[in-house]
Design a protein around this motif. Structure first.
Motif, mmCIF file in Angstrom:
data_model
loop_
_atom_site.group_PDB
_atom_site.id
_atom_site.type_symbol
_atom_site.label_atom_id
_atom_site.label_comp_id
_atom_site.label_asym_id
_atom_site.label_seq_id
_atom_site.Cartn_x
_atom_site.Cartn_y
_atom_site.Cartn_z
ATOM 1 N N ALA A 252 -22.920 40.781 -1.392
ATOM 2 C CA ALA A 252 -22.339 40.593 -0.057
ATOM 3 C C ALA A 252 -22.031 39.118 0.236
ATOM 4 O O ALA A 252 -22.783 38.232 -0.133
ATOM 5 C CB ALA A 252 -23.293 41.150 0.981
ATOM 6 N N ALA B 82 -18.318 38.737 12.693
ATOM 7 C CA ALA B 82 -18.895 38.447 11.384
ATOM 8 C C ALA B 82 -19.306 39.752 10.714
ATOM 9 O O ALA B 82 -19.774 40.675 11.382
ATOM 10 C CB ALA B 82 -20.097 37.525 11.528
ATOM 11 N N GLY B 83 -19.107 39.837 9.436
ATOM 12 C CA GLY B 83 -19.518 41.019 8.677
ATOM 13 C C GLY B 83 -19.549 40.670 7.207
ATOM 14 O O GLY B 83 -19.190 39.560 6.830
ATOM 15 N N TYR B 84 -19.986 41.621 6.401
ATOM 16 C CA TYR B 84 -20.050 41.349 4.974
ATOM 17 C C TYR B 84 -18.822 41.883 4.238
ATOM 18 O O TYR B 84 -18.359 42.975 4.502
ATOM 19 C CB TYR B 84 -21.296 41.987 4.363
ATOM 20 N N GLN C 260 -22.773 47.355 -4.074
ATOM 21 C CA GLN C 260 -22.764 46.677 -2.770
ATOM 22 C C GLN C 260 -23.788 45.535 -2.693
ATOM 23 O O GLN C 260 -24.235 45.167 -1.623
ATOM 24 C CB GLN C 260 -23.051 47.670 -1.626
#
Lengths: 309, 294
Positions: free
Chosen positions: B264, B275-277, B261
Motif C-alpha cells: 500500500a 487520502a487513501g491507499y 494488497q
C-alpha cells in the motif's frame, strides 16, 4: 482407465473440480485473468467484503518468514456497494461459482452485507470470515467463541436465503472441533479451514515488530502439516458424521499437498499464498490431481475424501 | 499513469546470459528471453518491473557468505522478488533483460550464484513505468544508490527523443555507485562522504543547480528513484520550483500482481482530496509526486 471424474458434490452444488482459490489471495478474479482459465476452478472466493469501504492497515503489511509469510492487510476492500457496482458485473464473464467472503465488526454488519448480496444470481454462496486475525473488534473474537459463532452463522445463513454458506474457521483456538461443531449446529453448509495463525516477527535492531499492525497471520508451506492435522481432526470428530464438507487449505503449493488434504477429509482444497508465487498454481494442481487419480485407479476424486488409512 | 501499462503480462522462463560484479556493490544479471516473453516485454516502459523466482537458486558456499549475511542465509525464501530493469533490448522474437542488484539478503545471495545457462521464472512486465512527457524539453533524473538502474533504462529511452537530459546521482560513497556517469547524459555525482563529486545529499546538489541554472520550469520534468526519504526531498523541491515530478516507489510485495494488497502507498485523490491507499505494484510503482503522502 482414461477418464477421472473430477467433479465433486459440495454441499449440494456440483462443482467441476475440487480446487478453489482462497479469499484474499486472488483478488476479485480480474487480477488472475492474465494467468489462468478461471473457469476451470471448482470455486472462486473473493477478497473479504465489508459494509463500508476499508483502507486497510498501514505498511509494512507483509513480511516473509522461513517457508511462510505474515500478512496484516486489515481487510482492505472497496465496500459492498462498490463491489456490487464495479466488481460483480465482471464475474459473469467467468464460468465458475463465486463465493463472496464476508467480514464485519458486528453481527449486524455481516447480516447487512449478506442481505445486499443475496439477490445476485452470479453469487453461489458466502464464505463467512469470522477468523481474520488482523482486525480489532470482530473477526477473530467471533471466531473463537462458540456461542458467537452460532449466532453469527445462523443469522448470516438466514440473511443469505438459498446461498451456500461456508464458515471459515480460525486455528487460533484450543480445540477447533468445538468451533466447527458450533458452526455446523447453526446450519453452516460447509467449513473452510484453516485461516492463518496469529504470529509476530521482531526487528532485533529496533526491537519493534516488523508489521505496522504488530501481529499478522502466518500462511504458506510452514503451516501445512498443522492444517492437514486439523482438517483430519474436524473431519473425524464432527464433519463426517454431520455430512458437512470441508474446504481444506493452508500452505498448499503442490499436487501432493492438495491430495494430503483430500485424504485427511477435505472435499475440496483452497490455494492461497502459492498463487502469489505462481498465479496459475490452482490449475496445475487440478491437472496434478487428475494424474494422481489415474495413477491410483481412483475413478472419482470424491473417493479420496477421508480415505486416510 | 494508465497509458503505459503492458497488457500481455505472464509467467515466463528466462535464461541467464551473464551475472557479473560491477564495481564494489553492484552485480549485473543479463537474461535472455524469447517468443511470448519477448513479445510481452517489447513495450516495457522504464520503471516497470518483473517478479523473479529465486528460491530454487543455490546459496553460495558457506565461506563465500559475508558474516553480516550469515543469519539471512539461513532463511528459506518462498516469495518472488521485484526488480526493475536497467536495460531491455528486444529484436524480433528474442530479447535481453538487464538487472542491476546489490547483495543484501537471502534472495540476492541466491541471485548471485546464477550462472550462464541457468533458467529462472519471471512474472512480468508489471506495474506502470515512467510516463515520458514528450512536450517537456528538459528531463531531470535524480537517482539515489539502488535507485539508479531504472533511470539508466529511462535515460536510454529519452536519448531517442530530442529531450535534453541531465542526471543527478547520489550515493553514500563513490564505491557504492554502479557507474560514474550515465551514458550520453550530463551526470552530476554527489556522495555523502565527498569521495566523489559534490559532498552532501543529491537533493542539496539538485536544489543548488536549480537555483543557479534557472531552467524554464514549465518545460522541465523530474524523474526520480531512490530511498523514499530522498524522493520525499526531491518531491518537495519539485513542488517549490513548480516542476512536475514522477517518483518510483518501493514496497515489500508478496506477489507484485495486485493479489495480496500488501504494497500500500498512501495517496491523495486529486479530485476528492481524500487520502487513501493505492497499490505500489498495480497503480505504481511510478506515481506523480504530488499525489503521494510521504
Amino acid at each position: 482407465m482414461n477418464k477421472v471424474d473430477l467433479t465433486i458434490d459440495f454441499a449440494g452444488l456440483k462443482l467441476k473440480s475440487p480446487v478453489f482459490t482462497a479469499s484474499g489471495t486472488c483478488g476479485y478474479a480480474d487480477e488472475l485473468d492474465d494467468f489462468m482459465d478461471i473457469g476451470r476452478l471448482g470455486g472462486f472466493i473473493t477478497k473479504s467484503i465489508t459494509i463500508e469501504k476499508r483502507d486497510g492497515n498501514p505498511v509494512p503489511r507483509i513480511v516473509e518468514t522461513n517457508s511462510g509469510m505474515l500478512n496484516a492487510i486489515g481487510l482492505a476492500n472497496v465496500g459492498v456497494e462498490k463491489f456490487i457496482a464495479e466488481k460483480l458485473p465482471l464475474l459473469k464473464n467467468y464460468k465458475t461459482p463465486f463465493f463472496v467472503n464476508i467480514a464485519g465488526k458486528t453481527i449486524d454488519e455481516y447480516i447487512a452485507v449478506a442481505e445486499k448480496l443475496a439477490q445476485f444470481e452470479q453469487i453461489a454462496g458466502f464464505e463467512l470470515n469470522i477468523s481474520c486475525p488482523n482486525v480489532k473488534k470482530g473477526g477473530i473474537t467471533f471466531g473463537t467463541d462458540p456461542q458467537l459463532i452460532h449466532q453469527i452463522t445462523s443469522a448470516v445463513k438466514k440473511a443469505g436465503g438459498k446461498k451456500i454458506l461456508i464458515t471459515k474457521l480460525t486455528p487460533n483456538v484450543t480445540d477447533i472441533s468445538i468451533t466447527a461443531k458450533a458452526a455446523i449446529e447453526a446450519g453452516t453448509d460447509a467449513l473452510s479451514m484453516i485461516n492463518t495463525f496469529t504470529a509476530m516477527v521482531i526487528d532485533i535492531e529496533t526491537r519493534k515488530p516488523v508489521l505496522a499492525n504488530r501481529t499478522g497471520g502466518l500462511s504458506g508451506p510452514a503451516i501445512k502439516p498443522i492444517a492437514v492435522y486439523l482438517v483430519n481432526k474436524v473431519y473425524n470428530e464432527v464433519a463426517k458424521s454431520a455430512n458437512v464438507p470441508i474446504l481444506g487449505g493452508g500452505g498448499i503449493r503442490s499436487t501432493a499437498d492438495a491430495v494430503e488434504f483430500l485424504i485427511a477429509g477435505a472435499t475440496a482444497v483452497s490455494i492461497g499464498t502459492a498463487s502469489f508465487i505462481y498465479p496459475d498454481t490452482a490449475i496445475k494442481i487440478i491437472d496434478g490431481i487428475e494424474d494422481y487419480c489415474r495413477r491410483h485407479k481412483i475413478e472419482r476424486v470424491g473417493d479420496l475424501t477421508g480415505s486416510l488409512k | 499513469m494508465e497509458k503505459c501499462t503492458s497488457k500481455k503480462k505472464g509467467v515466463f522462463n528466462a535464461s541467464v546470459l551473464a551475472n557479473e560484479q560491477i564495481g564494489e556493490c553492484f552485480y549485473r544479471l543479463s537474461l535472455a528471453i524469447e517468443g511470448q516473453a519477448a513479445e510481452a516485454f517489447n513495450m516495457t516502459k522504464p520503471g516497470q518491473f518483473a517478479e523473479f523466482e529465486l528460491s530454487n537458486a543455490s546459496l553460495p558456499s558457506e565461506e563465500k557468505i559475508p558474516n553480516e549475511l550469515a543469519d539471512k542465509a539461513l532463511r528459506q525464501i518462498i516469495l518472488r522478488r521485484p526488480f526493475s530493469f536497467s536495460d531491455i533490448e528486444i529484436t524480433g522474437n528474442k530479447g535481453k533483460l538487464e538487472v542491476l542488484y546489490c547483495v543484501l539478503g537471502p534472495a540476492t545471495l541466491r541471485m548471485k550464484t546464477l550462472s550462464p545457462g541457468d533458467k529462472i521464472s519471471i512474472i512480468g512486465p508489471l506495474g506502470n513505468g515512467f510516463s515520458i512527457e514528450r512536450e517537456k524539453t528538459l528531463a531531470i533524473l535524480v537517482a539515489g544508490g539502488m535507485g539508479v538502474p531504472p533511470l539508466l533504462h529511462l535515460a536510454k529511452e529519452l536519448s531517442k527523443s530530442k529531450t535534453k537530459t541531465i542526471a543527478f546521482v547520489g550515493a553514500k560513497s563513490g564505491s557504492q555507485l554502479p557507474c560514474s556517469e550515465i551514458k550520453n547524459v550530463q551526470t552530476l555525482i554527489s556522495t555523502d562522504d565527498g569521495s566523489m563529486g559534490f559532498k552532501g545529499f543529491v537533493t542539496a546538489m539538485l536544489k543548488e543547480w536549480l537555483v543557479k541554472e534557472k531552467p524554464d520550469v514549465s518545460k522541465a520534468i523530474i524523474y526520480t528513484c531512490g530511498p523514499e526519504i530522498m524522493m520525499a526531498g526531491v518531491a518537495k523541491i519539485a513542488g517549490e520550483f513548480g516542476i512536475g515530478c514522477q517518483v518510483s516507489l518501493e514496497r515489500v510485495m508478496a506477489c507484485g500482481t495486485g493479489l495480496c494488497q500488501g504494497c500500500a502507498v498512501k495517496c491523495i485523490d486529486k479530485k476528492t482530496k481524500e487520502a487513501g491507499y493505492k497499490l505500489c505494484c498495480k497503480d505504481g510503482p511510478v506515481f506523480w509526486a504530488d499525489e503521494v503522502v510521504f
